[in-house]
Design an enzyme around this catalytic site. Sequence first.
Site, PDB file in Angstrom:
ATOM      1  N   ARG A  20     -11.217   3.906   3.690  1.00 28.24           N
ATOM      2  CA  ARG A  20     -10.472   3.395   4.850  1.00 28.24           C
ATOM      3  C   ARG A  20     -11.509   3.106   5.907  1.00 28.24           C
ATOM      4  O   ARG A  20     -12.229   3.990   6.352  1.00 28.24           O
ATOM      5  CB  ARG A  20      -9.478   4.447   5.334  1.00 28.24           C
ATOM      6  CG  ARG A  20      -8.889   4.201   6.728  1.00 28.24           C
ATOM      7  CD  ARG A  20      -8.015   2.947   6.759  1.00 28.24           C
ATOM      8  NE  ARG A  20      -7.264   2.881   7.985  1.00 28.24           N
ATOM      9  CZ  ARG A  20      -7.612   2.173   9.049  1.00 28.24           C
ATOM     10  NH1 ARG A  20      -8.723   1.458   9.027  1.00 28.24           N
ATOM     11  NH2 ARG A  20      -6.863   2.153  10.110  1.00 28.24           N
ATOM     12  N   GLU A  28       0.135  -4.906   7.500  1.00 28.13           N
ATOM     13  CA  GLU A  28       0.471  -4.951   6.077  1.00 28.13           C
ATOM     14  C   GLU A  28       0.459  -6.373   5.524  1.00 28.13           C
ATOM     15  O   GLU A  28       0.954  -7.303   6.152  1.00 28.13           O
ATOM     16  CB  GLU A  28       1.855  -4.341   5.837  1.00 28.13           C
ATOM     17  CG  GLU A  28       1.923  -2.853   6.069  1.00 28.13           C
ATOM     18  CD  GLU A  28       1.066  -2.055   5.112  1.00 28.13           C
ATOM     19  OE1 GLU A  28       0.730  -2.542   4.020  1.00 28.13           O
ATOM     20  OE2 GLU A  28       0.720  -0.912   5.466  1.00 28.13           O
ATOM     21  N   ARG A  72      -7.869   8.075   0.554  1.00 24.82           N
ATOM     22  CA  ARG A  72      -8.995   7.223   0.893  1.00 24.82           C
ATOM     23  C   ARG A  72     -10.041   8.035   1.663  1.00 24.82           C
ATOM     24  O   ARG A  72      -9.695   8.900   2.465  1.00 24.82           O
ATOM     25  CB  ARG A  72      -8.545   6.054   1.769  1.00 24.82           C
ATOM     26  CG  ARG A  72      -7.536   5.158   1.094  1.00 24.82           C
ATOM     27  CD  ARG A  72      -7.035   4.099   2.030  1.00 24.82           C
ATOM     28  NE  ARG A  72      -6.335   4.689   3.180  1.00 24.82           N
ATOM     29  CZ  ARG A  72      -5.664   3.997   4.078  1.00 24.82           C
ATOM     30  NH1 ARG A  72      -5.606   2.667   3.990  1.00 24.82           N
ATOM     31  NH2 ARG A  72      -5.057   4.587   5.075  1.00 24.82           N
TER      32      ARG A  72
END
Length: 76
Positions: A20, A28, A72
Amino acid sequence: MVDGDTVDVVDDVRGRLRVRVLGLDTPETKRRGYAVACWGPEATAFATATLQNQRVALIADAGQDARDRYGRTYLH
């Protein structure tokens, strides 16, 4: 490139990491059941042009846990 703020990198020691990228917020674009958010495609295009096929330095953020709730790795 997974999406605009999540990338898969190959670390010389640890192998593939899903990272990340802190400081890069992408709406999104690929989440099932969600509409593509405003500026999402543009943010993803920027991240792709900046990061794809590049050698990068991964720097941990001492203020974050090692991984987020999605598994992540948090890195700059």
